[in-house]
Scaffold this motif. Structure first.
Motif, mmCIF file in Angstrom:
data_model
loop_
_atom_site.group_PDB
_atom_site.id
_atom_site.type_symbol
_atom_site.label_atom_id
_atom_site.label_comp_id
_atom_site.label_asym_id
_atom_site.label_seq_id
_atom_site.Cartn_x
_atom_site.Cartn_y
_atom_site.Cartn_z
ATOM 1 N N HIS A 135 0.979 -1.144 -0.048
ATOM 2 C CA HIS A 135 -0.103 -0.096 -0.053
ATOM 3 C C HIS A 135 0.700 1.286 -0.037
ATOM 4 O O HIS A 135 0.238 2.522 -0.349
ATOM 5 N N PHE A 136 2.249 1.198 0.058
ATOM 6 C CA PHE A 136 3.105 2.329 0.314
ATOM 7 C C PHE A 136 3.927 2.565 -0.977
ATOM 8 O O PHE A 136 4.765 1.450 -1.183
ATOM 9 N N GLN A 137 3.764 3.494 -1.424
ATOM 10 C CA GLN A 137 4.848 4.017 -2.686
ATOM 11 C C GLN A 137 6.351 4.302 -2.280
ATOM 12 O O GLN A 137 7.060 3.956 -3.039
ATOM 13 N N HIS A 138 6.390 4.876 -0.928
ATOM 14 C CA HIS A 138 7.656 5.140 -0.593
ATOM 15 C C HIS A 138 7.895 4.829 0.845
ATOM 16 O O HIS A 138 7.155 5.186 1.648
ATOM 17 N N ILE A 139 9.264 4.556 1.134
ATOM 18 C CA ILE A 139 9.540 4.488 2.577
ATOM 19 C C ILE A 139 10.787 5.382 2.597
ATOM 20 O O ILE A 139 11.818 5.257 1.977
ATOM 21 N N VAL A 140 10.808 6.258 3.737
ATOM 22 C CA VAL A 140 12.003 7.037 3.757
ATOM 23 C C VAL A 140 12.449 7.042 5.201
ATOM 24 O O VAL A 140 11.873 6.894 6.245
ATOM 25 N N VAL A 141 13.857 6.542 5.112
ATOM 26 C CA VAL A 141 14.479 6.334 6.600
ATOM 27 C C VAL A 141 15.621 7.204 6.642
ATOM 28 O O VAL A 141 16.286 7.722 5.599
ATOM 29 N N PRO A 142 16.328 7.503 7.739
ATOM 30 C CA PRO A 142 17.592 8.222 7.836
ATOM 31 C C PRO A 142 18.767 7.715 6.976
ATOM 32 O O PRO A 142 18.767 6.689 7.194
ATOM 33 N N SER A 143 19.447 8.513 6.693
ATOM 34 C CA SER A 143 20.778 7.852 5.675
ATOM 35 C C SER A 143 21.630 9.036 5.760
ATOM 36 O O SER A 143 21.314 9.969 5.407
ATOM 37 N N GLY A 144 23.014 8.520 5.489
ATOM 38 C CA GLY A 144 23.910 9.530 5.108
ATOM 39 C C GLY A 144 23.614 10.027 3.918
ATOM 40 O O GLY A 144 23.560 11.122 3.548
ATOM 41 N N THR A 145 23.823 9.062 2.895
ATOM 42 C CA THR A 145 23.530 9.333 1.455
ATOM 43 C C THR A 145 22.212 8.705 1.116
ATOM 44 O O THR A 145 22.116 7.293 1.048
ATOM 45 N N ALA A 146 21.085 9.367 0.866
ATOM 46 C CA ALA A 146 19.955 8.598 0.480
ATOM 47 C C ALA A 146 19.981 7.567 -0.738
ATOM 48 O O ALA A 146 20.213 8.158 -1.711
ATOM 49 N N PRO A 147 19.865 6.310 -0.604
ATOM 50 C CA PRO A 147 19.697 5.182 -1.536
ATOM 51 C C PRO A 147 18.773 5.372 -2.373
ATOM 52 O O PRO A 147 17.738 5.621 -2.120
ATOM 53 N N ALA A 148 18.490 4.701 -3.844
ATOM 54 C CA ALA A 148 17.437 4.635 -4.570
ATOM 55 C C ALA A 148 16.407 3.628 -4.084
ATOM 56 O O ALA A 148 15.285 3.672 -4.193
ATOM 57 N N ALA A 149 17.022 2.709 -3.089
ATOM 58 C CA ALA A 149 16.174 1.551 -2.804
ATOM 59 C C ALA A 149 15.132 2.000 -1.720
ATOM 60 O O ALA A 149 15.406 3.280 -0.904
ATOM 61 N N GLY A 150 14.034 1.510 -1.593
ATOM 62 C CA GLY A 150 13.020 1.737 -0.693
ATOM 63 C C GLY A 150 12.166 3.161 -0.639
ATOM 64 O O GLY A 150 11.458 3.716 0.372
ATOM 65 N N GLY A 151 12.198 3.581 -2.041
ATOM 66 C CA GLY A 151 11.747 4.866 -2.225
ATOM 67 C C GLY A 151 12.100 6.175 -1.849
ATOM 68 O O GLY A 151 11.410 7.163 -1.923
ATOM 69 N N VAL A 152 13.538 6.167 -1.184
ATOM 70 C CA VAL A 152 14.137 7.037 -1.009
ATOM 71 C C VAL A 152 15.070 7.308 -2.089
ATOM 72 O O VAL A 152 16.152 6.652 -2.603
ATOM 73 N N HIS A 153 15.090 8.634 -3.045
ATOM 74 C CA HIS A 153 15.952 8.710 -4.081
ATOM 75 C C HIS A 153 16.750 9.902 -4.160
ATOM 76 O O HIS A 153 16.485 10.869 -3.166
ATOM 77 N N PRO A 154 18.085 10.027 -4.678
ATOM 78 C CA PRO A 154 18.841 11.029 -4.647
ATOM 79 C C PRO A 154 18.236 12.360 -5.260
ATOM 80 O O PRO A 154 17.463 12.182 -6.010
ATOM 81 N N ALA A 155 18.522 13.360 -4.955
ATOM 82 C CA ALA A 155 17.988 14.727 -5.576
ATOM 83 C C ALA A 155 18.847 14.779 -6.572
ATOM 84 O O ALA A 155 19.722 14.278 -7.231
ATOM 85 N N ALA A 156 18.093 15.449 -7.673
ATOM 86 C CA ALA A 156 18.441 15.528 -9.053
ATOM 87 C C ALA A 156 19.916 16.056 -9.133
ATOM 88 O O ALA A 156 20.592 15.965 -10.038
ATOM 89 N N ASP A 157 20.303 16.992 -8.245
ATOM 90 C CA ASP A 157 21.491 17.551 -8.341
ATOM 91 C C ASP A 157 22.694 17.166 -7.311
ATOM 92 O O ASP A 157 23.570 17.718 -7.127
ATOM 93 N N GLY A 158 22.392 15.889 -6.927
ATOM 94 C CA GLY A 158 23.263 15.239 -6.280
ATOM 95 C C GLY A 158 22.771 14.422 -4.838
ATOM 96 O O GLY A 158 21.634 14.616 -4.753
ATOM 97 N N PRO A 159 23.561 13.755 -4.374
ATOM 98 C CA PRO A 159 23.159 12.970 -3.151
ATOM 99 C C PRO A 159 22.303 13.663 -2.148
ATOM 100 O O PRO A 159 22.644 15.002 -1.794
ATOM 101 N N GLN A 160 21.322 13.252 -1.507
ATOM 102 C CA GLN A 160 20.466 13.898 -0.481
ATOM 103 C C GLN A 160 20.599 13.359 0.778
ATOM 104 O O GLN A 160 20.697 11.998 1.162
ATOM 105 N N ILE A 161 20.991 14.104 1.916
ATOM 106 C CA ILE A 161 21.187 13.574 3.313
ATOM 107 C C ILE A 161 20.008 13.706 3.874
ATOM 108 O O ILE A 161 19.239 14.725 3.787
ATOM 109 N N VAL A 162 19.493 12.679 4.483
ATOM 110 C CA VAL A 162 18.005 12.498 5.152
ATOM 111 C C VAL A 162 18.675 12.131 6.589
ATOM 112 O O VAL A 162 18.970 10.964 7.164
#
Length: 252
Positions: A137-164
């Motif tokens: 039922h969930f399109q995205h799962i977001v958890v904390p990470s140093g550099t957000a990976p593409a897995a689990g619905g957490v995607h890097p920002a278009a202009d580079g890695p995103q810190i979550v």
């Protein structure tokens, strides 16, 4: 039971973002048990009121807090490792949903984009929701990470890695709303802890608190508190204020 008119119930969200532990999954009791076991493994006694202060806190921050409050800062890494190991063993043996969580999620599914914003490790969230039959039922799962990976619905920002960063930082909720394709103010967060409420409010989401209302001024930042997600008024609100659409996509 909701006993008075609530502005939140006159509003229609465009996406809903759920906390996991204590909101969807009955895992908070496992964290408490894991904290007690980790303390005991090092011959330490939990400080008074520690359970409430630790609720909703990222496990790495919790490990450091355990070490600080027992005046053993040198044990921070060991306590963090023991905490996570005990928790993973406990949740694997006894996954369970919170009262009304499954019904509420299934009612929303197909009506709105749904996401999870959690301080838990991605593996724990994925496996817990999968065992409960809710993952699809969930399109995205977001958890904390140093550099957000593409897995689990957490995607890097278009202009580079995103810190979550973890709650109470706003990152997990802000990222979840963005991935759902809506501005934060159009999304609803569903939370059970003051740490999570603060995170969602800082991200700009409206907040539905669920479970026992915590003591302290922070609870007033939520738009509404309900005892459980099976509240009849809450289910009626979804049917009346959240329009249906085609069945949501996803996976178990």
């Amino acid at each position: 039971m909701i006993t008075q008119t609530q502005p939140l119930l006159d509003w229609s969200p465009e996406a809903v973002v759920f906390d996991c532990d204590g909101t969807l999954m009955d895992n908070e009791r496992h964290w408490q048990d894991a904290r007690n076991r980790a303390f005991a493994a090092f011959g330490l006694t939990p400080p008074p009121g520690f359970a409430e202060r630790a609720k909703g806190v990222h496990y790495a921050d919790c490990g450091r807090l355990m070490a600080e409050e027992t005046h053993k800062p040198e044990l921070a890494a060991d306590l963090t490792r023991a905490l996570l190991e005990h928790f993973l063993a406990l949740v694997a043996d006894d996954p369970a949903t919170m009262p009304g969580a499954g019904e509420f999620v299934r009612l929303l599914s197909g009506r709105l984009p749904l996401a999870v914003a959690s301080n838990c490790p991605l593996k724990v969230v994925e496996e817990s929701l999968g065992r409960a039959g809710l993952r699809r039922h969930f399109q995205h799962i977001v958890v904390p990470s140093g550099t957000a990976p593409a897995a689990g619905g957490v995607h890097p920002a278009a202009d580079g890695p995103q810190i979550v960063r973890p709650k109470p930082w706003p990152d997990v909720y802000a990222t979840a709303a963005r991935l759902c394709g809506v501005p934060p103010q159009a999304a609803l967060a569903v939370e059970d802890s003051l740490t999570g409420v603060e995170s969602a409010c800082r991200a700009g989401l409206r907040v539905l608190g669920v479970g026992p209302r915590p003591a302290g001024e922070g609870a007033g930042r939520a738009d509404l508190w309900v005892p459980t997600l099976r509240s009849p008024e809450l289910l009626a609100w979804v049917r009346a204020r959240v329009p249906g659409r085609t069945e949501a996509s996803g996976r178990d």
